[in-house]
Design an enzyme around this catalytic site. Structure first.
Site, PDB file in Angstrom:
ATOM      1  CD  GLU A   1      36.789  39.908  32.757  1.00 29.29           C
ATOM      2  OE1 GLU A   1      35.929  39.566  32.302  1.00 29.29           O
ATOM      3  OE2 GLU A   1      37.646  39.778  32.549  1.00 29.29           O
TER       4      GLU A   1
ATOM      5  CD  GLU B   1      42.334  35.704  33.868  1.00 26.90           C
ATOM      6  OE1 GLU B   1      43.284  37.071  34.520  1.00 26.90           O
ATOM      7  OE2 GLU B   1      41.904  35.780  33.480  1.00 26.90           O
TER       8      GLU B   1
END
Ligand code: BGC
Length: 749
Positions: free
Chosen positions: A349, A628
């Site tokens: 990402e 995260e």
């Protein structure tokens, strides 16, 4: 900023190598028109589609890396201009090593590559000025040559292959002209990405197969520099990971990113620096380390790479765990601010997810001077909106628009992610008091607001449609982060209210009275709609922590309702055992909402919580960055089975804002801290002292408090031209003007 016209580049044009090789060097030899003694100055203007490293006579032109970074390439490509006078010789080579970077390399979680173009290309113009006024222009054109180099391949996700035997590869042929770029070339004004620090291993060991593993003691972003001598043609392979599982690299969280660098030795003394790639890692596995080499701990170094921003804000307190949490937030920023603000630095990402920076911008703006950095990114937000009919994409730069099938990410307006177009400029204005950002972004901010207005229901709420909502609610199953408990309409309408209210304030600053009153009316309507549709008998629809945190922090409720919401929030927090039961939407506002409604003791217990989900659980697990997920690593040391399991995501680190403003006591009471609210929660969470400081445009603000033997002491440094509004309990004349102030109060009586 004035973009250069094509004439300013003339006669330079983009050139590339006619090959499938994505890492050619493009070069030529330059002979000076005059003797070297007649040289006055030399300046190089250069950029690339892809990434590029410029060398003159073999020496780097700049310490900037990954030039020119990533922008909305369809419209905007930054160039550098470097004074290269000191590098000029009577005859010298001018070399550009190209790499695919974001332009032609792999990009995104759908396995795409070459999104912007299949071949890297460079444009450069060297202007040499002599004492007699003569100007010699050297510009890229089809007379230049290309060759393969020691950089065999390079990819931001997959890593770099370097063959040190190939440093003197012969010329392969002439370059070809690449199409002129539709993107506008414009000067690079933000701090470049550089090597910002190096770290030596803290531990190394060998696994059962004899492979070396190295721990750098810190989850970081950059590459491993490897030094080795001898054995021509021998290969050393370095794999990277953020975490270990059973003493082996945990590679699954990287998904498809190979994060592997390969070095082929020349036979002499080699130093490998894979600067055309980037990895997020704490651990490295080194294969091929021979016993004849120097000890590995002395031969490998982690080189930290990131946008070289000035650190301006600091916080420390008497609790080492909270200090570590704060440090982790700082590291999260350092690793994810790489020419643009990204979600994470390690897996496939590393994208400009708008929601992440929407919630983190105030924290970022306190810790580092991110004014130019985020202003630059906001220009891409505006560009992508223009390309999307005003819609703020989920990612900026937006690569999703190049997909045929958007899958589970439809092109839709979303709360928080879309609100970045309004919240980020406002965070910059609040932090730095420079109106440039509002002037530059008001059209973009308004475009987002207008689109949200059109999506409101007749009842005045933003319900239905695609939303990320309270993304990553800890109660959502690991494989379905969308499934949050908070009603997405409640979240979206609360955000719409905040966005409209912010637009009204921005219009006030810009003296646009008509816009201000229009946005004020819209804010009022959204607030009314919210209360009418979602608030019933002291409960907010979906009755979970996030909906109360947002309603309170954004000011959606009247006093009585707010008090009731605070009570309900406190009760929910108590019922969850003082854990953080919020996702991306609610987490940044949870402690603030509790404190504002009189439940700072609850806030303290949540902040100090070490059970999952909490801010300090990762710290007890040895985290050195913000994760995260609250439980990216599970208590038994295994990795969370979810697909989204990064160990370096700054969003939940937005809690640092609470540490700065509420615990530390430095909150902006006027843009740019011209007025400062100093109302620290002395003794919060059992702390005995806290010290917070911030370099503002006016100078340094510092607030330090201490509790000792029944005496509270508060020291405040106020810079010239600023005022501090101090909590009334300190019994002082306020506001305080410039100077150092020491206040005390007795707490034993
Ligand atoms: C990213 C997030 C992002 C989210 C939205 C993830 O893959 O890492 O941080 O905001 O997707 O869907």
């Amino acid at each position: 900023m004035t973009a250069l016209t094509p004439d300013d580049w003339a006669p330079a044009s983009f050139v590339s190598a006619p090959t499938d090789l994505l890492t050619p060097a493009i070069s030529r030899t330059v002979v000076l028109d005059r003797p070297l003694s007649a040289l006055r100055s030399a300046s190089l203007r250069w950029t690339a589609r892809g990434i590029v490293e410029a060398r003159i006579g073999g020496l780097p032109v700049t310490d900037a890396l990954l030039v020119p970074g990533w922008t909305a390439y369809e419209r905007r490509l930054r160039y550098r201009e470097d004074d290269v006078t000191a590098l000029i010789a009577a005859i010298f080579s001018l070399d550009f090593q190209l790499g695919p970077g974001w332009y032609s390399g792999r990009l995104g979680f759908r396995g795409q590559s070459g999104i912007y173009g299949s071949r890297p290309a460079v444009i450069a113009r060297l202007e040499i000025l002599y004492a007699d006024g003569h100007r010699q222009i050297i510009a890229t054109d089809d007379t230049w040559e290309w060759r393969a180099t020691g950089v065999v391949s390079a990819d931001l996700y997959d890593g770099q292959v370097t063959d040190a035997r190939r440093s003197a590869t012969p010329v392969a042929g002439r370059v070809v002209g690449a199409e002129p770029d539709a993107a506008i070339l414009e000067p690079h004004l933000t701090p470049p990405v550089r090597r910002t620090q190096t770290i030596c291993p803290v531990r190394s060991w060998r696994d059962e197969d004899g492979t070396h593993l190295v721990d750098f003691g810190q989850n970081l972003v950059g590459f491993v520099r490897v030094e080795a001598a001898g054995v021509e043609g021998h290969t050393i392979t370095v794999r990277h990971a953020e975490a270990l599982e059973s003493e082996k690299l945990a590679l699954r969280p990287l998904r498809s990113a190979r994060a592997t660098d390969t070095h082929v030795l020349s036979g002499g003394h080699d130093v490998f620096e894979p600067t055309m790639t980037l990895h997020g890692f704490r651990y490295a596995e080194v294969e091929g380390w021979l016993d004849s080499f120097a000890p590995i701990e002395q031969s490998v170094t982690a080189v930290i790479v990131g946008s070289d921003l000035d650190r301006i804000g600091h916080f420390t307190c008497s609790d080492p765990a909270l200090n570590r949490l704060h440090e982790n937030v700082v590291w999260g920023l350092r690793g994810n601010f790489v020419y643009l603000p990204t979600d994470c630095p390690q897996r496939d990402e590393r994208l400009g997810w708008t929601g992440d920076i929407a919630v983190f911008a105030p924290t970022a703006a306190f810790l580092f001077d991110v004014h130019e950095f985020l202003l630059d990114w906001l220009r891409d937000v505006a560009i992508e909106q223009e390309l999307n009919g005003g819609r703020v994409p989920h990612l900026v730069p937006d690569i999703l628009k190049h997909l045929d099938d958007p899958g589970d990410l439809p092109a839709a307006d979303t709360a928080i992610w879309g609100d970045a177009a309004v919240w980020v400029p406002w965070a910059l204005w609040t932090a730095y008091g420079d109106v440039t950002v509002l002037r530059a972004q008001f059209t973009s901010m308004t475009a987002h607001g207008e689109r949200v207005v059109r999506l409101l229901s007749p009842e005045g709420v933003w319900a239905g449609g695609f939303q990320f909502g309270d993304w990553l609610d800890p109660m959502a199953p690991p494989d379905d982060p969308f499934r949050s408990r908070a009603d997405t309409g409640v979240v979206a309408t609360a955000c719409a209210f905040r966005t409209f209210a912010t637009l009204a304030e921005a219009a006030d600053v810009l003296s646009d009275e008509i816009a201000a009153s229009r946005w004020r009316l819209r804010a009022q309507a959204a607030r009314d709609g919210f209360r009418r549709m979602y608030v019933r008998d002291d409960r907010i629809l979906s009755d979970c922590e996030t909906v109360y945190a947002l309603a309170i922090s954004f000011g959606l409720l009247d006093d009585a309702d707010e008090a009731a919401a605070g009570r309900r929030l406190a009760a929910l927090v108590e019922a969850s055992g003082f854990r953080v039961m919020t996702g991306f939407a609610g987490t940044p506002y949870l402690l603030e909402a509790l404190t504002r409604t009189g439940y700072s003791d609850h806030a303290a217990r949540v902040l100090l919580q070490t059970e999952i989900p909490s801010w300090l659980y990762p710290v007890t697990m040895g985290a050195t960055t913000i994760w995260e997920r609250w439980d990216s690593m599970l208590p038994d040391g295994s990795i969370n089975p979810g697909e989204m399991t990064s160990f370096n995501h700054y969003a939940f680190g937005a809690v640092a804002d609470f540490l700065h403003q509420r615990v530390g006591g430095i909150a902006p009471a006027a843009p740019g801290y011209a007025e400062i609210e100093v109302k620290p929660l002395v003794g919060f969470a059992g702390l005995t002292r806290a010290e917070t400081s911030l370099e503002t445009a006016r100078g340094r603000v510092r607030v330090r408090w201490e509790q000792l033997d029944g005496l509270d002491t508060l020291e405040i440094d106020v810079p010239d031209g600023a005022f501090a509004h101090v909590d009334a309990t300190w019994d002082t004349k306020t506001p305080l003007s410039a100077g150092v102030h020491v206040l005390t109060r007795n707490t034993s009586a």
